[in-house]
Design an enzyme around this catalytic site. Structure first.
Site, PDB file in Angstrom:
ATOM      1  N   LYS A 170      19.563  37.012  47.477  1.00 19.09           N
ATOM      2  CA  LYS A 170      20.295  36.019  48.277  1.00 19.09           C
ATOM      3  C   LYS A 170      21.636  36.638  48.649  1.00 19.09           C
ATOM      4  CE  LYS A 170      23.202  33.097  48.458  1.00 19.09           C
ATOM      5  NZ  LYS A 170      24.358  33.152  49.432  1.00 19.09           N
ATOM      6  N   GLU A 245      28.614  39.868  37.120  1.00 21.12           N
ATOM      7  CA  GLU A 245      29.618  40.881  37.477  1.00 21.12           C
ATOM      8  C   GLU A 245      30.723  40.154  38.211  1.00 21.12           C
ATOM      9  OE1 GLU A 245      29.337  44.209  36.926  1.00 21.12           O
ATOM     10  OE2 GLU A 245      27.253  44.382  36.284  1.00 21.12           O
ATOM     11  N   CYS A 278      36.564  44.384  43.339  1.00 20.88           N
ATOM     12  CA  CYS A 278      36.706  43.774  42.011  1.00 20.88           C
ATOM     13  C   CYS A 278      37.512  44.647  41.075  1.00 20.88           C
ATOM     14  CB  CYS A 278      35.322  43.520  41.425  1.00 20.88           C
ATOM     15  SG  CYS A 278      34.278  44.972  41.417  1.00 20.88           S
ATOM     16  N   GLU A 374      43.344  36.857  40.666  1.00 17.22           N
ATOM     17  CA  GLU A 374      42.745  37.836  41.564  1.00 17.22           C
ATOM     18  C   GLU A 374      43.042  37.404  43.001  1.00 17.22           C
ATOM     19  OE1 GLU A 374      38.442  37.921  41.699  1.00 17.22           O
ATOM     20  OE2 GLU A 374      38.499  40.102  41.603  1.00 17.22           O
TER      21      GLU A 374
END
Ligand code: NAP
Ligand code: MG
Length: 475
Positions: A170, A245, A278, A374
């Site tokens: 997906k 993750e 990331c 973040e």
């Protein structure tokens, strides 16, 4: 506008429910994508389940050939796939071509490991023989983000297939084209129908349908911590392996004895992909003695970076969406409110596209939002430190633990610091991108499970122990 359809059981299936993908550097529509509903996801999982019965019996050498053929097909279609990747992510064509090559490398790397999916033999008594088998799991579900879609999709799809599993992928709604291209390339390379299915669609519909489908035997999710935890809750009543993750807020620590030119090059790597990575080193810790000198090195590099509308000319790509751009703006404003100062950058350079200037912030407290959260944009925050003890504590004072970097010429110090940093990867005197050959584990809230290297072979298989009584008397 290009049209993209679902890929289920080797067939492209058109749907009237569609979504438009916009080019981040112009916000102009580039493609129309079929949206999978719940029953499409069910069909994809069923196709993958029935394909699994055949795929699991394909011998490992042949499985390796299939994976190599996928890699070759990706390389053949490199320019075309890279163009789609550039249109959906806003990254330069050169960068996108590298992404296609990296994706191919994942398939090649795991193609080479299909015959290393070994069990072990365990010595017991003379009358007993014990061995383990590594068996595939079945249908694996892969939920993929937009920030580096082709590479992040390939890093889990390749080992899952290598181990004999089938896949339902997906992709992110904002950037689904390169994963749909991967599905087509794999089919055209001869991968049997149903082994790799792609259901483009929204996270809330297609994503949740995949996560909650009880035939799915493993889930790999790359994305935000919020959605990762939500997915973990959704599967809490099923004992299936989960790869999450998630995000990061990585410290990059520069000691006075480091090669400052090299360290400054490492510090500005954050700006590639406009900070939408990331493992970006967003918190730059600089030893007091060299703080001002090092800031000069960093600022001169940042100010030499060109922000241009053309994705092939700009050094800082556009952010993925207008809302990502306004989020970055709000973070920078919040830094000023928290007492910080903008050394360079801090503006939206032009009205068209989702660009943001590469930005350096100084003098913010460690507990400001820009220091802890973040941002996923081209924003670097610099901090001053005095001692090893202090910097280790501050570097670890984050919920995340994906990546950390240390710059020093003192080998003892490098070893001391790496031992104490709470991060899955610590690099010394470089800021290296993840590659298939080495693991990329996560500490703390950055994730669970294991991607990359041989660790992924363990994740995508289960162990069966076989314990057998043997009559060893010769007759
Ligand atoms: P996201 O919003 O969490 O989305 C990731 C994927 O999950 C998308 O495909 C999304 O679909 C889907 N999704 C959303 N809600 C869902 C639900 N309820 N059920 C199932 N699937 C759902 O993340 P993002 O904003 O795309 O990506 C940025 C994040 O990814 C950052 O936090 C970054 O650090 C992290 N990341 C981590 C790594 C790593 O290796 N650790 C690598 C890259 C990125 P939609 O298309 O509908 O949004
Ligand atoms: Mg999102």
């Amino acid at each position: 506008m290009r049209e993209y359809e679902l890929l289920i059981d080797g067939e492209t299936l058109s749907r009237t429910e569609r979504e438009t993908v916009n080019d981040p550097s112009s916000n102009q529509p580039v493609s129309s994508i079929a949206l999978a509903n719940e029953s499409d996801v069910t069909s994809a999982v069923e196709a993958a389940e029935s394909a699994f019965e055949r795929w699991r019996t394909v011998d490992t050498v042949s499985r390796g050939h299939y994976l190599r053929d996928i890699a070759a097909e990706l390389r053949t279609r490199k320019t075309e796939i890279a163009q789609r990747h550039t249109e959906e992510t806003g990254r330069s064509l050169l960068d996108s071509k590298r992404s296609v090559e990296y994706a191919a490398e994942y398939f090649e790397y795991y193609a080479g490991l299909t015959h290393r999916i070994n069990g072990e033999t365990i010595p017991l008594s003379h009358e007993e023989f014990d061995y383990t088998r590594r068996e595939p799991l079945g249908v694996t579900g892969h939920i993929i983000p937009w920030n580096s879609p082709l590479l992040l999709g390939s890093r889990s799809i390749a080992p899952a297939l290598a181990c004999g599993n089938t896949v339902v992928a997906k992709p992110a709604q904002l950037a689904p084209m390169s994963i749909l291209e991967l599905g087509r390339a794999a089919r055209d390379a001869g991968l049997p129908d149903g082994v790799l299915n792609v259901v483009s669609g929204s996270g809330s519909t297609a994503g949740e349908a995949l996560v909650t489908n009880e035939k799915v035997q493993e889930l790999t999710f790359t994305g935000s911590k919020t959605v990762g935890l939500h997915i973990r809750n959704l599967v809490s009543d099923r004992l299936i392996p989960l790869n999450l993750e998630l995000g990061g807020k990585s410290p990059n620590i520069v000691f006075a004895d480091a090669d400052l030119e090299a360290a400054a090059d490492g510090a500005v790597k954050l700006f590639s992909n406009a900070g939408q990575s990331c493992y970006a080193g967003t918190r730059l810790f600089i030893e007091d003695d060299i703080y001002d000198e090092f800031i000069d090195h960093v600022v001169s590099r940042i100010e030499a970076m060109d922000v241009k509308k053309d994705p092939n000319e700009t050094e800082i790509s556009a952010l993925i969406s207008p809302s990502a751009q306004s989020e970055v703006s709000s973070y920078v404003e919040s830094a000023i409110e928290a007492g910080g100062s903008i050394t360079t950058g801090g503006r939206i350079p032009f009205g068209e596209g989702n660009f943001y200037e590469p930005t350096l912030i100084e003098n913010v407290p460690d507990d400001a939002a820009v220091s802890c959260e973040e941002i996923f944009g081209p924003v670097l925050t610099a901090f001053r430190f005095d001692s090893e003890q202090e910097v280790v504590e501050r570097a670890n004072d984050t919920e995340y633990g994906l990546y950390a970097s240390v710059w020093t010429t003192d080998l003892n110090r490098a070893n001391r610091i790496t031992e104490h940093l709470e991060a899955g990867t610590v690099t010394v005197n470089n800021y290296a991108s993840p590659i298939p050959q080495v693991p990329f584990p996560a500490y703390k809230q950055s994730g669970i499970g294991s991607e990359y290297a041989t660790a992924a072979l363990n994740h995508y298989t289960k162990i069966k122990n076989v314990r057998m009584t043997v009559d060893r008397t010769l007759r």
